[in-house]
Structure formats: structure tokens, C-alpha cells
Design an enzyme around this catalytic site. Structure first.
Site, PDB file in Angstrom:
ATOM      1  N   GLY A   1       0.019  -5.083   1.747  1.00 45.05           N
ATOM      2  CA  GLY A   1      -1.039  -5.406   0.715  1.00 45.05           C
ATOM      3  C   GLY A   1      -0.650  -5.892  -0.399  1.00 45.05           C
ATOM      4  O   GLY A   1      -1.397  -6.535  -1.117  1.00 45.05           O
TER       5      GLY A   1
ATOM      6  N   HIS B   1       0.927  -1.184  -0.049  1.00 46.28           N
ATOM      7  CA  HIS B   1       0.017  -0.027   0.060  1.00 46.28           C
ATOM      8  C   HIS B   1       0.810   1.163  -0.160  1.00 46.28           C
ATOM      9  O   HIS B   1       1.811   1.175   0.826  1.00 46.28           O
ATOM     10  CB  HIS B   1      -0.830   0.100   1.348  1.00 46.28           C
ATOM     11  CG  HIS B   1      -2.072   0.971   1.092  1.00 46.28           C
ATOM     12  ND1 HIS B   1      -1.993   2.415   1.035  1.00 46.28           N
ATOM     13  CD2 HIS B   1      -3.316   0.444   1.212  1.00 46.28           C
ATOM     14  CE1 HIS B   1      -3.083   2.654   1.241  1.00 46.28           C
ATOM     15  NE2 HIS B   1      -4.050   2.003   1.337  1.00 46.28           N
TER      16      HIS B   1
ATOM     17  N   TYR C   1      -5.311  -4.892  10.124  1.00 47.15           N
ATOM     18  CA  TYR C   1      -5.667  -5.521   8.824  1.00 47.15           C
ATOM     19  C   TYR C   1      -7.195  -5.643   8.714  1.00 47.15           C
ATOM     20  O   TYR C   1      -7.692  -6.071   9.851  1.00 47.15           O
ATOM     21  CB  TYR C   1      -4.989  -6.482   8.313  1.00 47.15           C
ATOM     22  CG  TYR C   1      -4.620  -6.695   7.120  1.00 47.15           C
ATOM     23  CD1 TYR C   1      -3.707  -5.556   6.441  1.00 47.15           C
ATOM     24  CD2 TYR C   1      -5.239  -7.486   6.135  1.00 47.15           C
ATOM     25  CE1 TYR C   1      -3.263  -5.593   5.045  1.00 47.15           C
ATOM     26  CE2 TYR C   1      -4.907  -7.507   4.785  1.00 47.15           C
ATOM     27  CZ  TYR C   1      -3.914  -6.545   4.409  1.00 47.15           C
ATOM     28  OH  TYR C   1      -3.649  -6.314   2.933  1.00 47.15           O
TER      29      TYR C   1
HETATM   30  O1  YXS Z   1      12.075   8.767  -0.850  1.00 50.25           O
HETATM   31  P1  YXS Z   1      11.554   8.759  -2.471  1.00 50.25           P
HETATM   32  O2  YXS Z   1      10.461   9.522  -2.894  1.00 50.25           O
HETATM   33  O3  YXS Z   1      12.586   8.309  -3.462  1.00 50.25           O
HETATM   34  O4  YXS Z   1      10.568   7.480  -2.332  1.00 50.25           O
HETATM   35  C1  YXS Z   1      11.211   6.011  -1.917  1.00 50.25           C
HETATM   36  C2  YXS Z   1      10.160   5.407  -0.838  1.00 50.25           C
HETATM   37  O5  YXS Z   1       9.542   6.450  -0.071  1.00 50.25           O
HETATM   38  C3  YXS Z   1       9.153   4.917  -1.911  1.00 50.25           C
HETATM   39  N1  YXS Z   1       8.265   3.711  -1.212  1.00 50.25           N
HETATM   40  C4  YXS Z   1       7.052   4.097  -0.750  1.00 50.25           C
HETATM   41  N2  YXS Z   1       6.135   4.964  -0.886  1.00 50.25           N
HETATM   42  C5  YXS Z   1       4.981   4.554  -0.317  1.00 50.25           C
HETATM   43  N3  YXS Z   1       4.587   3.659   0.179  1.00 50.25           N
HETATM   44  C6  YXS Z   1       5.396   2.339   0.058  1.00 50.25           C
HETATM   45  N4  YXS Z   1       4.862   1.477   0.701  1.00 50.25           N
HETATM   46  C7  YXS Z   1       6.573   2.642  -0.194  1.00 50.25           C
HETATM   47  N5  YXS Z   1       7.791   2.061  -0.377  1.00 50.25           N
HETATM   48  C8  YXS Z   1       8.801   2.581  -0.948  1.00 50.25           C
HETATM   49  O6  YXS Z   1       9.809   4.274  -2.919  1.00 50.25           O
HETATM   50  C9  YXS Z   1      11.109   5.187  -3.013  1.00 50.25           C
HETATM   51  C10 YXS Z   1      12.199   4.113  -2.966  1.00 50.25           C
HETATM   52  O7  YXS Z   1      12.171   3.423  -1.721  1.00 50.25           O
HETATM   53  P2  YXS Z   1      13.514   3.040  -0.914  1.00 50.25           P
HETATM   54  O8  YXS Z   1      14.455   3.969  -1.229  1.00 50.25           O
HETATM   55  O9  YXS Z   1      12.863   2.673   0.273  1.00 50.25           O
HETATM   56  O10 YXS Z   1      13.860   1.744  -1.971  1.00 50.25           O
HETATM   57  P3  YXS Z   1      14.814   0.474  -1.643  1.00 50.25           P
HETATM   58  O11 YXS Z   1      14.974  -0.296  -2.610  1.00 50.25           O
HETATM   59  O12 YXS Z   1      15.991   0.968  -0.818  1.00 50.25           O
HETATM   60  O13 YXS Z   1      13.964  -0.236  -0.457  1.00 50.25           O
HETATM   61  C11 YXS Z   1      12.683  -0.996  -1.140  1.00 50.25           C
HETATM   62  C12 YXS Z   1      11.793  -1.486   0.169  1.00 50.25           C
HETATM   63  C13 YXS Z   1      10.577  -2.210  -0.496  1.00 50.25           C
HETATM   64  C14 YXS Z   1      12.651  -2.662   0.961  1.00 50.25           C
HETATM   65  C15 YXS Z   1      11.415  -0.277   0.787  1.00 50.25           C
HETATM   66  O14 YXS Z   1      10.984   0.706   0.202  1.00 50.25           O
HETATM   67  C16 YXS Z   1      10.543  -0.523   2.069  1.00 50.25           C
HETATM   68  O15 YXS Z   1      10.689  -1.253   3.147  1.00 50.25           O
HETATM   69  N6  YXS Z   1       9.171   0.076   1.871  1.00 50.25           N
HETATM   70  C17 YXS Z   1       7.980  -0.171   2.738  1.00 50.25           C
HETATM   71  C18 YXS Z   1       7.806  -1.697   2.469  1.00 50.25           C
HETATM   72  C19 YXS Z   1       6.399  -2.036   3.584  1.00 50.25           C
HETATM   73  O16 YXS Z   1       6.661  -2.121   4.835  1.00 50.25           O
HETATM   74  N7  YXS Z   1       5.155  -2.092   3.007  1.00 50.25           N
HETATM   75  C20 YXS Z   1       3.909  -2.196   3.615  1.00 50.25           C
HETATM   76  C21 YXS Z   1       3.148  -0.802   3.167  1.00 50.25           C
HETATM   77  S1  YXS Z   1       1.589  -0.704   4.034  1.00 50.25           S
HETATM   78  C22 YXS Z   1       0.635  -1.899   3.661  1.00 50.25           C
HETATM   79  O17 YXS Z   1       1.047  -2.638   2.529  1.00 50.25           O
HETATM   80  C23 YXS Z   1      -0.497  -2.265   4.306  1.00 50.25           C
HETATM   81  C24 YXS Z   1      -1.223  -1.115   4.888  1.00 50.25           C
HETATM   82  S2  YXS Z   1      -0.209  -3.200   5.743  1.00 50.25           S
HETATM   83  O18 YXS Z   1       0.962  -2.689   6.162  1.00 50.25           O
HETATM   84  O19 YXS Z   1      -1.410  -3.275   6.533  1.00 50.25           O
HETATM   85  O20 YXS Z   1       0.075  -4.468   5.082  1.00 50.25           O
END
Ligand code: YXS
Length: 259
Positions: A108, A64, A138
Site C-alpha cells: 500500500g 499497510h 486489492y
Molecule cells: O517484530 P517487531 O515488533 O520488531 O516488528 C517488525 C515487523 O513486524 C514490523 N513490520 C510491520 N508491521 C506491520 N505491518 C508491516 N507491513 C510491517 N513491516 C514490518 O516492523 C518491525 C521491523 O521489521 P523487520 O524486522 O522485518 O525489518 P527489516 O528491516 O528486517 O525488514 C524490513 C522489511 C520492510 C523488508 C520487512 O519488514 C518486510 O518485508 N515487511 C513487510 C513488507 C510487506 O510485505 N508489506 C505489505 C503489507 S500489506 C499491504 O501493504 C497491502 C494490504 S497489499 O499487500 O495488499 O499491498
């Protein structure tokens, strides 16, 4: 400009997530583009759909778009929210959808992948269920998607730790259908799709709907429904929920106080 690239070949539709700079985070815009693509494929003689990320992606989808989650005092995963609409469309789409996974899958996006009918993953793929990392309560149908894919003990392990599991373990647990090398992933996935295309689309469409109806056939009393709504309200109205979102956006570790 669309954040997906859609192609059709041999009655196989492919929807490629193409928003790498945001790691294919499921924003309203990306989800709208996926839904538009599925709507367009429904009008064609497409007998299998493949969801994939860009070639060589290290992240299939980061889940998400956290910047679009409400800052509290509203259900973050309500019926009309984009992620819920996408999950229902995947389940209701009248042909098999195969999630072709390379890279990491988060939150998500794990639910999107598991709501697909088959999951074929590269051996470097990982899967993380992350609500607890952000303080998100969730929603029930989302947890049922996980329970229909994963043994309850493993759902709890993944949900409570929010830690990624590797593709090899996911295959061993039956969470993904098959894992292959990154190099073989595309050909292998399309071979499976071609096998499906050769079979009766009507028979497959009704069996998909029957299996999904059976998998979601649970009794829930009004009392249980109200209890669950009150529990979830406590969480999304909590300071912890706001802290989880804020910490993610500020790129720091959250401090959860249990209130
Ligand atoms: O800072 P900029 O503008 O370059 O943007 C960065 C990140 O902020 C963005 N980005 C996201 N933006 C919004 N929502 C996200 N989920 C998200 N994930 C990433 O993408 C740009 C590059 O990210 P960066 O620098 O971290 O890339 P990386 O290659 O070093 O690392 C990739 C990840 C995926 C390991 C890292 O971005 C990460 O841990 N992202 C969050 C993963 C996560 O926790 N997702 C859960 C989202 S919440 C959800 O799905 C549900 C509501 S729930 O949680 O209930 O399941």
C-alpha cells in the site's frame, strides 16, 4: 506523540514518516497523523508538500500495517479504511505532493507513493506491489492508481510476482520521475519543489484536479461492479487470505492452497 514530523520552509511543507521501528508501516495511527499534518498544511500558504522518510531510511514504508488487516470476512481495503482515506486525500490535496523516496517501498505504500504527483527516488530505492504475497484482493481504485502510473504488463508482473523492482528500472519505465544519488536526493527534490512554488498555485491546483479526474474517468456498469465485488469477496473470505496474514505475523512462508 505524532508518528510524523511536519515542517514548512519557503512555502514547501515536509511530512516526514517517523516510525522507524515499525518501518513506517501504514498503521491507523500513522495514517491519522499524516492526514492531520496535511490538514494543518492546507491552512497555511504551502504550495508543495514533500512526503519523506527519516534521513538514511532503509525502508521508506513497509506498507499497510498487516497486524491491522481484518482476519477475513470483511473487505480489507474498504472505502472508509485508513489507507483508502489517505490515497483520496493525496489525490484531492490542492497542491502537488512529491514522494521523496529512499529505501524500499512495499504494498500500500507503493500506492501512496504513486498517488503522489511526482516521485523522486534515490538510486537504491525499490518498489514492491505485494497483495499476492499476502492473499489480499486489492481494491479497484487502488489498481487504477497502479495502472495510471505503470504500463499494464509491468503492473501484472509486479502484482503477480510481488517482487521488488529497482529504482533504475522504475525510472526507465516512467514509474518514477527521476532518480539521483542518496546524497543528492534532498537538495534535488527541494530544487524541483522551489520551481513549482515559483509558478501559479491556482493554475497548478486546477491542472492537478483536471489530470486526476481525467486519469480516473472510467465507465463501470452496475453489473461489472457487482462481478468485481463478488470476486473480491471470494478472496477475502478464503483460507488463503487468512493463511497469508497469519504467515506474515508468524514470520513464516505462507502455504497457499487456492481456496
Ligand atoms: O517484530 P517487531 O515488533 O520488531 O516488528 C517488525 C515487523 O513486524 C514490523 N513490520 C510491520 N508491521 C506491520 N505491518 C508491516 N507491513 C510491517 N513491516 C514490518 O516492523 C518491525 C521491523 O521489521 P523487520 O524486522 O522485518 O525489518 P527489516 O528491516 O528486517 O525488514 C524490513 C522489511 C520492510 C523488508 C520487512 O519488514 C518486510 O518485508 N515487511 C513487510 C513488507 C510487506 O510485505 N508489506 C505489505 C503489507 S500489506 C499491504 O501493504 C497491502 C494490504 S497489499 O499487500 O495488499 O499491498
Amino acid at each position: 506523540m505524532s508518528l510524523v514530523i511536519t515542517t514548512i520552509e519557503d512555502s514547501i511543507g515536509t511530512i516526514m514518516l517517523n516510525h522507524g521501528q515499525k518501518r513506517n508501516a501504514l498503521s491507523q495511527k500513522l495514517i491519522a497523523d499524516i492526514l492531520d499534518a496535511l490538514g494543518a498544511l492546507r491552512q497555511q500558504d504551502v504550495r508543495v508538500v514533500i512526503f519523506r522518510a527519516q534521513e538514511g531510511a532503509t525502508v521508506w514504508s513497509a506498507g499497510h500495517d498487516v497486524s491491522e488487516l481484518p482476519q477475513g470476512h470483511r473487505d480489507p481495503l474498504g472505502w472508509d479504511d485508513p489507507l483508502r482515506q489517505l490515497i483520496r486525500e493525496v489525490e484531492n490535496y490542492p497542491a502537488p505532493i512529491i514522494a521523496m523516496i529512499e529505501g524500499s517501498v512495499w504494498g500500500g505504500a507503493c500506492e501512496v507513493a504513486f498517488a503522489c504527483d511526482l516521485v523522486i527516488a534515490a538510486d537504491d530505492a525499490t518498489f514492491a506491489i505485494t497483495p499476492a504475497k499476502l492473499g489480499v484482493p486489492y481494491n479497484l481504485s487502488g489498481l487504477l492508481t497502479f495502472m495510471n502510473t505503470i504500463n499494464l504488463h509491468i503492473v501484472k508482473e509486479m502484482a503477480f510476482t510481488a517482487s521488488p523492482i529497482k529504482a533504475e528500472r522504475a525510472e526507465r519505465l516512467g514509474i518514477v520521475n527521476q532518480i539521483v544519488s542518496k546524497q543528492e536526493l534532498k537538495n534535488h527534490t527541494y530544487e524541483i519543489a522551489k520551481q513549482i512554488v515559483r509558478n501559479s498555485p491556482l493554475s497548478i491546483a486546477i491542472m492537478k484536479e483536471e489530470l486526476n479526474l481525467l486519469a480516473n474517468a472510467y465507465d463501470l456498469s452496475p453489473l461489472m461492479f457487482e462481478r468485481i465485488q463478488s470476486l473480491r469477496r471470494v478472496v477475502y473470505n478464503s483460507q488463503d487470505y487468512q493463511e497469508g496474514i497469519r504467515a506474515f505475523l508468524e514470520k513464516r512462508v505462507p502455504k497457499f492452497l487456492g481456496k
